[in-house]
Design a protein around this motif. Structure first.
Motif, PDB file in Angstrom:
ATOM      1  N   PRO A  89       3.494  -1.557   0.377  1.00 41.07           N
ATOM      2  CA  PRO A  89       3.342  -2.754   1.204  1.00 41.07           C
ATOM      3  C   PRO A  89       2.115  -3.560   0.824  1.00 41.07           C
ATOM      4  N   ALA A 103      10.353   4.568   7.551  1.00 37.16           N
ATOM      5  CA  ALA A 103      10.308   3.126   7.802  1.00 37.16           C
ATOM      6  C   ALA A 103      11.704   2.511   7.742  1.00 37.16           C
ATOM      7  N   THR A 130       4.850  -8.972   9.022  1.00 38.54           N
ATOM      8  CA  THR A 130       3.685  -8.337   8.418  1.00 38.54           C
ATOM      9  C   THR A 130       4.079  -7.586   7.148  1.00 38.54           C
ATOM     10  N   SER A 151       3.874  -4.435   6.792  1.00 41.67           N
ATOM     11  CA  SER A 151       4.629  -3.245   7.183  1.00 41.67           C
ATOM     12  C   SER A 151       6.088  -3.584   7.451  1.00 41.67           C
ATOM     13  N   TYR A 183       7.709  -3.876   4.107  1.00 44.73           N
ATOM     14  CA  TYR A 183       7.940  -2.543   3.549  1.00 44.73           C
ATOM     15  C   TYR A 183       9.152  -1.888   4.212  1.00 44.73           C
ATOM     16  N   THR A 218      -2.024   7.132   0.786  1.00 43.68           N
ATOM     17  CA  THR A 218      -2.067   7.311   2.237  1.00 43.68           C
ATOM     18  C   THR A 218      -3.129   8.308   2.684  1.00 43.68           C
ATOM     19  N   ILE A 230      -5.466   0.306   6.268  1.00 40.87           N
ATOM     20  CA  ILE A 230      -4.398  -0.673   6.506  1.00 40.87           C
ATOM     21  C   ILE A 230      -4.990  -2.028   6.829  1.00 40.87           C
TER      22      ILE A 230
END
Length: 351
Positions: free
Chosen positions: A85, A123, A153, A155, A158, A210, A351
């Motif tokens: 993302p 997701a 956004t 996210s 993604y 991550t 993030i």
């Protein structure tokens, strides 16, 4: 190891997850051929020089290149490569996610590969109004449309990319019933670095993937993970490799929705960190933990075991995952400081 599956092709060899998968494959006796882009090709070949069961080959463009020759003699493909993302514009990210998956699958199938494991994400699942609470089941899909992704956004983009890429995979699988496809849908993944990995340059926080969501906990104003759902890199790797041996008796679409059986209890997590590494007690985030709307994802672990052979009891505990991750990050910090790098007091947000 299955006698019928000996050479496994893995895409995205430089990634943390792919590196863990390659390690797990070699531990279980498989030979591996893994792909990388040109700028990572020689460093990865040097990294695996002492591991003769691993071969690194170049794929310059997963989405559009022609690379059928790399699948010669391959018994199965594990496709992990995916855009992250925020790194590409919406149209490019959606197109590359979809085309990248299909291009790999189609070219491998053309030379006779019939077994495919594809990394997707929770997701692709979350947000479906049919989901009761946080139960994740194979029939659930997020409701994000391509149009909404363009207005939302990173996210959301993604989530749309993972959803439409996975839908494209299943559409292709249903049009080609002679192939065997499994998708693995993990949430955020944390864990120690893979045993073999490319070096992380001092201050290159983005290369931590991550694991940055754990690293920020070691900063006085550090943020917490945005979601309670997580899994350990090592467990996700075992699930991918386990899916290579799915018994032919397993029926239905093999879509493995995955998360740790445990939640994120930050009191227990911080107590475990302080016990393991008391020197970092003073730098742990001072912010109060978030009030997540639930304590863990509801996952069908019986289905996980049926498809992959990995049992609920096989997963690492939260404390094991977080402490092992913190140890790896602190060891990396030490190499950075020995090179002259000054680690900032406030670690950049993940993030």
């Amino acid at each position: 190891m299955s006698e019928s599956l000996k050479l496994i092709f893995v895409t995205g060899a430089s990634g943390f997850l792919a590196s863990h998968i390659i390690h797990e494959l070699t531990e279980q006796g498989y030979r591996v051929r893994a792909s990388a882009r040109r700028n990572k090709l020689e460093p990865l070949r040097a990294l695996y020089r002492s591991t003769p069961s691993v071969e690194i080959v170049e794929i310059a463009d997963v989405a559009h290149g022609n690379f059928e020759e790399v699948f010669k003699d391959v018994d199965a493909v594990i496709h992990t490569a995916s855009p992250l993302p925020g790194r590409e514009d919406v149209d490019t990210m959606l197109r590359s996610a979809i085309d990248g998956s299909l291009n790999v699958l189609k070219q491998a199938e053309q030379v006779g590969v019939k077994k495919f494991i594809v990394t997707s994400s929770t997701a692709a699942v979350t947000g479906d109004p049919k989901v009761v609470g946080v139960s994740f089941r194979a029939e659930h899909w997020n409701p994000v449309t391509k149009a909404q992704a363009k207005l939302g956004t990173a996210s959301a983009t993604y989530a749309a990319a993972k959803k439409y890429a996975e839908l494209a995979v299943w559409e292709w699988a249903e049009a080609n019933p002679h192939v065997d496809v499994t998708t693995i849908n993990p949430p955020f993944i944390y864990g120690p670095f893979p045993p073999l990995r490319l070096p992380v340059a001092p201050g290159n926080f983005s290369a931590l993937s991550t694991d940055m969501m754990v690293y920020t906990l070691l900063s006085p104003t550090g943020a917490y993970p945005p979601s309670v759902g997580y899994a350990d890199f090592r467990d996700v790797a075992k699930v991918h490799v386990g899916a290579l041996r799915t018994p032919p008796t397993v029926q239905g679409r093999k879509r493995v929705l995955l998360s740790s059986p445990d939640g994120l209890d930050f009191k227990a997590i911080f107590d475990a960190i302080k016990k393991a590494r008391p020197e970092v007690e003073g730098r742990l985030t001072k912010l109060p933990p978030p009030l997540y709307p639930f304590d863990r994802y509801d996952i069908d672990f019986e289905r996980v075991e049926e498809v992959t052979g990995v049992k609920k009891a096989d997963f690492h505990t939260t404390e094991e995952t977080i402490v092992d991750t913190v140890n790896a990050l602190l060891d990396l910090e030490k190499t950075w400081t020995e090179s002259g790098f000054v680690v900032p007091e406030v670690i950049p947000s993940a993030i």
